[in-house]
Design an enzyme around this catalytic site. Structure first.
Site, PDB file in Angstrom:
ATOM      1  N   ASP A 179      93.786  84.530  78.998  1.00  0.00           N
ATOM      2  CA  ASP A 179      93.191  85.170  80.180  1.00  0.00           C
ATOM      3  C   ASP A 179      91.879  84.529  80.627  1.00  0.00           C
ATOM      4  O   ASP A 179      91.166  83.903  79.851  1.00  0.00           O
ATOM      5  CB  ASP A 179      92.969  86.674  79.934  1.00  0.00           C
ATOM      6  N   GLU A 198      92.426  89.049  76.199  1.00  0.00           N
ATOM      7  CA  GLU A 198      91.468  89.021  75.083  1.00  0.00           C
ATOM      8  C   GLU A 198      90.115  89.531  75.537  1.00  0.00           C
ATOM      9  O   GLU A 198      89.408  90.200  74.795  1.00  0.00           O
ATOM     10  CB  GLU A 198      91.335  87.592  74.520  1.00  0.00           C
TER      11      GLU A 198
HETATM   12 ZN   LIG Z   1      85.139  85.302  76.428  1.00  0.00          ZN
HETATM   13 ZN   LIG Z   2      86.963  83.563  74.613  1.00  0.00          ZN
END
Ligand SMILES: [Zn+2]
Ligand SMILES: [Zn+2]
Length: 390
Positions: free
Chosen positions: A79, A137
């Site tokens: 991401d 994440e």
């Molecule tokens: Zn980051």
């Molecule tokens: Zn990262």
């Protein structure tokens, strides 16, 4: 058969090209649809059968040697961030307001090249590798979503491995740390309910602004006075809101903050103390607090034996003087959840090549030194091959 070093070098141009393609098309948490499709397409071209849409936008592909042996989880996060890109490069983000400002474009490209190396060497390997391309994440929710969606159903993993490129270290350096390497990151909201009224008659009110101010200061003592100085913890109040006008004492005020810890007992104790102190301070002034606690991901804890193995693999590749001890990081990463499935090592690969790649992560000018990519491929591919041996 080329050596892994030769193969990583031969793939360097394609690794960089893919990284640039992903950089131009950043997608934030749980919206990584194009990224997911690009990843799946590349995996299919390698003869793998990826599952897409795992945890909404994740991809899982299992490579199986057909011979008995360990199961290795290799994870990359995919991401980007809602950061408007400020650098002027040919591969600049084409999505206004979004940017790969943490290097996950690099992680994705690196793991795809590692998959290519593993598939090419299939005949000499045993066991299986589970390639995990994880969304979200940055909001530490992607690993949880993939696990809940059955990412590992039917698999019994033996080892976990993954890397983060970092501008903290120069290109060529690999940083590892056994034990807790990244913090557990919890967040919380404390709503202070008082009684509003006229600013000129505070005696008729319960001023939530004053209560919230006491609370901010009292919470600082939980780390400075109640936590062992050699055990790291951070409490930061990062948002304070209340009131609308010069002459009105508001009904309520709101604080937001984060708790960062490495040790599980410290985490439990500080959570309890934050809630106790909030209730106690509010009660002292006749106010009331309604708390919301948002559990983040646990601490990233590297297995000692796995870290030793990674250290010797990296030493073979970059030399002993460039394998360093990573400093613990108070930032969180939901790699923690994959490391709970099987012991392993999450390590750092330096990607600072000069001024342009020296910006901190999440900065609008963040960039990777692309010379770090083939090094990352080589170290990760060797680590996977090493773990497949037992
Ligand atoms: Zn980051
Ligand atoms: Zn990262």
């Amino acid at each position: 058969m080329p050596t892994i070093h030769e193969h990583a070098q031969a793939l360097a141009e394609r690794t960089v090209a893919l990284r640039r393609d992903l950089h131009q098309h950043p997608e934030i948490a749980f919206e990584e649809v194009r990224t997911m499709n690009v990843v799946a397409e590349r995996l299919r071209a390698l003869g793998l059968a990826p599952r897409t849409g795992v945890g909404k936008t994740g991809v899982v592909a299992v490579w199986d040697s057909g011979r008995p042996g360990p199961t290795v989880l290799a994870r990359a996060d995919i991401d980007a961030l809602p950061v408007p890109e400020e650098k002027d490069v040919p591969y600049r983000s084409q999505r206004e307001g979004w940017m790969h400002a943490c290097g996950h474009d690099g992680h994705t490209a690196v793991l795809l090249s590692v998959a290519e190396v593993v598939v090419a060497r299939g005949d000499e390997l045993r066991g299986r590798v589970v390639f995990l391309f994880q969304p979200a994440e940055e909001v530490v929710r992607g690993a949880e979503a993939m696990l809940a969606d059955g990412a590992l159903d039917g698999l019994v993993p033996d080892h976990t491995v993954g890397l983060h490129l970092t501008s903290t270290y120069p290109t060529g350096v690999v940083a590892v740390r056994a034990g807790p390497a990244m913090a557990a990151a919890d967040t919380f909201r404390l709503e202070v309910h008082g009684r509003g009224g006229h600013a000129a008659k505070p005696n008729e009110t319960i001023d939530p602004i004053v209560v919230a101010s006491h609370l901010v200061l009292a919470l600082q003592a939980l780390v400075s006075r109640e936590t062992d100085p050699v055990d790291q913890a951070v409490i930061s109040i990062t948002s304070m809101h209340g009131g609308t006008a010069f002459n009105i004492i508001p009904e309520a005020a709101e604080l937001k903050g984060t708790l960062r810890t490495f040790d599980t007992d410290t985490r439990t104790r500080l959570k309890q103390r934050i809630l106790e102190v909030a209730a106690g301070i509010a009660a002292t002034f006749g106010a009331r607090v309604s708390p919301t606690w948002i559990e983040g991901s646990p601490a990233v804890v590297n297995d000692a034996a796995a870290t030793e193995r990674l250290r010797s693999v990296a030493t073979r590749i970059v030399g002993a003087d460039r394998v360093i001890e990573a400093a613990p990081i108070m930032g969180g990463d939901d790699m923690a959840l994959w490391l709970q499935q099987a012991p392993g090592c999450y390590f750092f690969v330096g990607s600072r090549g000069g001024e342009a790649s020296a910006w901190p992560h999440h900065h609008p000018r963040f960039d990777l030194d692309e010379a770090a990519l083939p090094i990352a491929v080589e170290v990760l591919a060797n680590a996977v091959v090493d773990l497949l041996q037992g």
